[in-house]
Design a protein around this motif. Structure first.
Motif, PDB file in Angstrom:
ATOM      1  N   THR A   1       0.850  -1.204   0.000  1.00 60.53           N
ATOM      2  CA  THR A   1       0.000   0.000   0.000  1.00 60.53           C
ATOM      3  C   THR A   1       0.889   1.259   0.000  1.00 60.53           C
ATOM      4  O   THR A   1       0.774   2.122   0.862  1.00 60.53           O
ATOM      5  CB  THR A   1      -0.946   0.008   1.226  1.00 60.53           C
ATOM      6  OG1 THR A   1      -0.161  -0.112   2.430  1.00 60.53           O
ATOM      7  CG2 THR A   1      -1.932  -1.130   1.161  1.00 60.53           C
TER       8      THR A   1
ATOM      9  N   ILE B   1       1.380   4.169  -1.682  1.00 59.58           N
ATOM     10  CA  ILE B   1       0.980   5.590  -1.635  1.00 59.58           C
ATOM     11  C   ILE B   1      -0.016   5.854  -0.501  1.00 59.58           C
ATOM     12  O   ILE B   1      -0.454   6.976  -0.309  1.00 59.58           O
ATOM     13  CB  ILE B   1       0.364   6.073  -2.968  1.00 59.58           C
ATOM     14  CG1 ILE B   1      -0.933   5.312  -3.286  1.00 59.58           C
ATOM     15  CG2 ILE B   1       1.378   5.954  -4.114  1.00 59.58           C
ATOM     16  CD1 ILE B   1      -1.749   5.936  -4.402  1.00 59.58           C
TER      17      ILE B   1
ATOM     18  N   ARG C   1      -7.026   7.292  -1.040  1.00 59.15           N
ATOM     19  CA  ARG C   1      -6.782   8.473  -1.879  1.00 59.15           C
ATOM     20  C   ARG C   1      -7.939   8.660  -2.867  1.00 59.15           C
ATOM     21  O   ARG C   1      -8.139   7.834  -3.763  1.00 59.15           O
ATOM     22  CB  ARG C   1      -5.465   8.328  -2.632  1.00 59.15           C
ATOM     23  CG  ARG C   1      -4.250   8.443  -1.746  1.00 59.15           C
ATOM     24  CD  ARG C   1      -3.050   8.751  -2.599  1.00 59.15           C
ATOM     25  NE  ARG C   1      -1.844   8.843  -1.804  1.00 59.15           N
ATOM     26  CZ  ARG C   1      -1.085   9.947  -1.750  1.00 59.15           C
ATOM     27  NH1 ARG C   1      -1.423  11.025  -2.433  1.00 59.15           N
ATOM     28  NH2 ARG C   1       0.012   9.944  -1.029  1.00 59.15           N
TER      29      ARG C   1
ATOM     30  N   GLU D   1      -8.312  10.693  -5.302  1.00 61.34           N
ATOM     31  CA  GLU D   1      -7.871  10.864  -6.687  1.00 61.34           C
ATOM     32  C   GLU D   1      -7.762   9.502  -7.385  1.00 61.34           C
ATOM     33  O   GLU D   1      -8.114   9.360  -8.561  1.00 61.34           O
ATOM     34  CB  GLU D   1      -6.510  11.555  -6.656  1.00 61.34           C
ATOM     35  CG  GLU D   1      -6.012  12.025  -7.979  1.00 61.34           C
ATOM     36  CD  GLU D   1      -4.626  12.685  -7.852  1.00 61.34           C
ATOM     37  OE1 GLU D   1      -4.066  13.028  -8.888  1.00 61.34           O
ATOM     38  OE2 GLU D   1      -4.116  12.829  -6.715  1.00 61.34           O
ATOM     39  N   MET D   2      -7.264   8.510  -6.655  1.00 59.91           N
ATOM     40  CA  MET D   2      -7.153   7.164  -7.207  1.00 59.91           C
ATOM     41  C   MET D   2      -8.544   6.573  -7.437  1.00 59.91           C
ATOM     42  O   MET D   2      -8.823   5.982  -8.484  1.00 59.91           O
ATOM     43  CB  MET D   2      -6.365   6.249  -6.258  1.00 59.91           C
ATOM     44  CG  MET D   2      -4.880   6.506  -6.235  1.00 59.91           C
ATOM     45  SD  MET D   2      -4.071   6.122  -7.805  1.00 59.91           S
ATOM     46  CE  MET D   2      -4.097   4.348  -7.777  1.00 59.91           C
TER      47      MET D   2
ATOM     48  N   ALA E   1     -10.075   8.123 -10.493  1.00 58.66           N
ATOM     49  CA  ALA E   1      -9.467   7.686 -11.762  1.00 58.66           C
ATOM     50  C   ALA E   1      -9.952   6.278 -12.114  1.00 58.66           C
ATOM     51  O   ALA E   1     -10.241   5.981 -13.281  1.00 58.66           O
ATOM     52  CB  ALA E   1      -7.942   7.715 -11.644  1.00 58.66           C
ATOM     53  N   ILE E   2     -10.054   5.426 -11.101  1.00 60.59           N
ATOM     54  CA  ILE E   2     -10.536   4.055 -11.336  1.00 60.59           C
ATOM     55  C   ILE E   2     -12.003   4.093 -11.782  1.00 60.59           C
ATOM     56  O   ILE E   2     -12.398   3.408 -12.731  1.00 60.59           O
ATOM     57  CB  ILE E   2     -10.346   3.201 -10.069  1.00 60.59           C
ATOM     58  CG1 ILE E   2      -8.846   3.002  -9.786  1.00 60.59           C
ATOM     59  CG2 ILE E   2     -11.046   1.844 -10.215  1.00 60.59           C
ATOM     60  CD1 ILE E   2      -8.532   2.516  -8.373  1.00 60.59           C
TER      61      ILE E   2
ATOM     62  N   THR F   1       0.498  -0.446  -8.289  1.00 64.02           N
ATOM     63  CA  THR F   1      -0.833   0.158  -8.130  1.00 64.02           C
ATOM     64  C   THR F   1      -1.155   0.449  -6.673  1.00 64.02           C
ATOM     65  O   THR F   1      -2.271   0.857  -6.353  1.00 64.02           O
ATOM     66  CB  THR F   1      -1.937  -0.787  -8.653  1.00 64.02           C
ATOM     67  OG1 THR F   1      -1.867  -2.003  -7.893  1.00 64.02           O
ATOM     68  CG2 THR F   1      -1.762  -1.102 -10.122  1.00 64.02           C
ATOM     69  N   SER F   2      -0.198   0.183  -5.782  1.00 62.81           N
ATOM     70  CA  SER F   2      -0.414   0.358  -4.336  1.00 62.81           C
ATOM     71  C   SER F   2      -1.634  -0.399  -3.840  1.00 62.81           C
ATOM     72  O   SER F   2      -2.251   0.002  -2.847  1.00 62.81           O
ATOM     73  CB  SER F   2      -0.525   1.846  -3.963  1.00 62.81           C
ATOM     74  OG  SER F   2       0.751   2.456  -4.000  1.00 62.81           O
TER      75      SER F   2
ATOM     76  N   TYR G   1      -4.545  -0.613  -5.234  1.00 63.60           N
ATOM     77  CA  TYR G   1      -5.862  -0.062  -5.624  1.00 63.60           C
ATOM     78  C   TYR G   1      -6.543  -0.951  -6.654  1.00 63.60           C
ATOM     79  O   TYR G   1      -7.776  -1.046  -6.676  1.00 63.60           O
ATOM     80  CB  TYR G   1      -5.707   1.379  -6.147  1.00 63.60           C
ATOM     81  CG  TYR G   1      -5.586   2.378  -5.019  1.00 63.60           C
ATOM     82  CD1 TYR G   1      -4.365   2.596  -4.386  1.00 63.60           C
ATOM     83  CD2 TYR G   1      -6.704   3.063  -4.558  1.00 63.60           C
ATOM     84  CE1 TYR G   1      -4.266   3.491  -3.333  1.00 63.60           C
ATOM     85  CE2 TYR G   1      -6.607   3.962  -3.506  1.00 63.60           C
ATOM     86  CZ  TYR G   1      -5.391   4.168  -2.901  1.00 63.60           C
ATOM     87  OH  TYR G   1      -5.294   5.048  -1.849  1.00 63.60           O
TER      88      TYR G   1
END
Lengths: 323, 121
Positions: free
Chosen positions: A67, A69, A73, A75-76, A79-80, A298-299, A301
């Protein structure tokens, strides 16, 4: 016996019971699990987790080395969500691609060391390793060396959980009699653990001994049969093993001398864990032929891995397939 | 990652983590603290000189992770190790919490092991 399926906001105890009754966890200790079940995690932000009862924890495990980042979040998430809405899936077989594949492969090529400019995406680290090991025989056959297919790994390595990846890895605790492991064409060298080196040896002597062990194996099996060497720069699940000074570079040199592909399993060490995008070159001065990555990519996500290949491998495969 | 310079942050906070965690080597149960930056572990031993490990039934690394969990910290038990690989965004204050809490958890489990008659040292 089954636990009732509750689609709408089951209570913490109901979640615990549904999981205990129906979920098979990797590395389950069946005895304690039947009685104790699992800790249900419900929310995460940054380094923190909250369980279903609302208790807070600082997660120093980082999920599972992944994990990077931090959790939560927005923002992630956005975006997904945007990508799922625009294009959830299109295949990348043969001559089709999509925007994210094109953009991320170009980005990875720009970040990876040297001529590692070709990317194949996978569903995770295990499948990146599986693909890398399969690529050994493909490449060597293209180079006119069809017998050069054996792979060398180390004791206490962990390379994933497909049949091939679990056979290449060799953590003692993972070698259970209930599973079967591919043995033909896979060799294991000693773990380069300075803390548990043989008594009376300096770290430098231990390093010499490890290099000699690799060279002896090549003599015995034949350089015409060993096609690849796979190593985590720092062995992660095998016990966070930082090898002796100069070890990785010297193992790489042995590979160079015998046309053995050097595969860096950077599933854990890439994307910042050691302060670099990739550790092979920046931390250890080694230019691999292939890098396997996942986790920090992808941390956590979304599940995603990648095998990053050198232009040299690409060109060999392309030349063979040109006709 | 680029916008927030997470590589630079990981390198800096990782060095701090290495330095702080190394202090746990002073504990009687800890044979070695090793790793680099944000990829670290503590190896537990029964004897720091011979590096002899505890018998399996001591289950010390799982007990340490359980004790830490009760104090609000998750570390991963792995054989005779407790392993840590926190998010890169971890702060120095959070590193202090990790090290101080793990220190307490190891001391607590060491006391229990001694009371239960396991030979240490």
């Amino acid at each position: 016996m089954t636990a009732a399926f509750k689609p709408n906001s089951p209570s913490p105890v109901e979640l615990w019971e549904m999981d205990r009754t129906h979920s098979l966890h990797p590395w389950t200790n069946f005895g304690p699990f039947a009685a104790e079940g699992a800790l249900v995690i419900s929310r995460g932000e940054g380094c923190c987790l909250w369980d279903a009862e609302g208790r807070q924890y600082l997660d120093a495990v980082g999920g599972l080395w992944c994990t990077n980042i931090g959790l939560g979040r927005k923002e992630m998430a956005q975006a997904i969500a945007d990508q799922a809405e625009r294009l959830a899936f299109s295949n990348t077989f043969v001559d089709m691609t999509n925007d994210p594949t094109a953009r991320l492969s170009a980005k990875l090529a720009s970040l990876a060391p040297g001529d590692l400019n070709r990317v194949m995406f996978t569903t995770g680290g295990s499948t990146a390793v599986d693909t890398a090991v399969r690529t050994i025989s493909y490449y060597q056959t293209c180079m006119g060396r069809p017998e050069k297919t054996h792979v060398v790994a180390r004791d206490y390595s962990y390379h994933g959980s497909t049949y091939l990846a679990q056979s290449v890895g060799k953590r003692p605790g993972d070698r259970v009699p209930e599973f079967r492991y591919k043995e033909t064409g896979i060799h294991h060298l000693s773990v380069p653990n300075p803390y548990r080196r043989p008594e009376g040896m300096t770290e430098a002597e231990f390093c010499d001994w490890l290099i000699a062990e690799f060279e002896t194996l090549i003599d015995r099996v034949g350089a015409d049969r060993i096609g690849g060497f796979i190593a985590e720069p720092i062995q992660a699940s095998g016990g966070v093993i930082v090898p002796p000074e100069g070890y990785l570079k010297r193992m790489w040199e042995v590979c160079q001398n015998h046309d053995i592909l050097f595969i860096a399993d950077e599933v854990v060490t890439s994307f910042g864990r050691l302060g670099h995008w990739f550790a092979s070159w920046d931390e250890f001065g080694v230019q691999p032929d292939m890098i396997c990555t996942a986790k920090g990519l992808t941390s956590g996500y979304v599940p995603l891995g990648a095998l990053i290949l050198s232009d040299r491998i690409w060109e060999a495969m392309a030349a063979d397939g040109a006709a | 990652m680029e916008r927030e310079d997470l590589m630079g942050h990981a390198a800096r906070v990782g060095s701090y983590f290495e330095m702080r965690l190394a202090t746990l080597e002073a504990l009687p149960l800890v044979g070695q603290v090793r790793g680099r930056k944000l990829m670290m572990c503590v190896e537990n031993v029964a004897d720091k000189v011979t590096k002899r490990v505890l018998p399996d039934e001591a289950n010390e690394s799982k007990r340490i992770s359980n004790a830490a969990e009760a104090m609000g910290l998750m570390v991963r038990p792995l054989g005779h190790l407790n392993v840590m690989s926190p998010p890169l965004v971890i702060t120095e204050a959070e590193v202090d919490f990790v090290v101080d809490t793990l220190d307490r958890a190891i001391r607590q489990v060491t006391d229990e092991l001694v009371r239960e008659g396991f030979a240490l040292g």
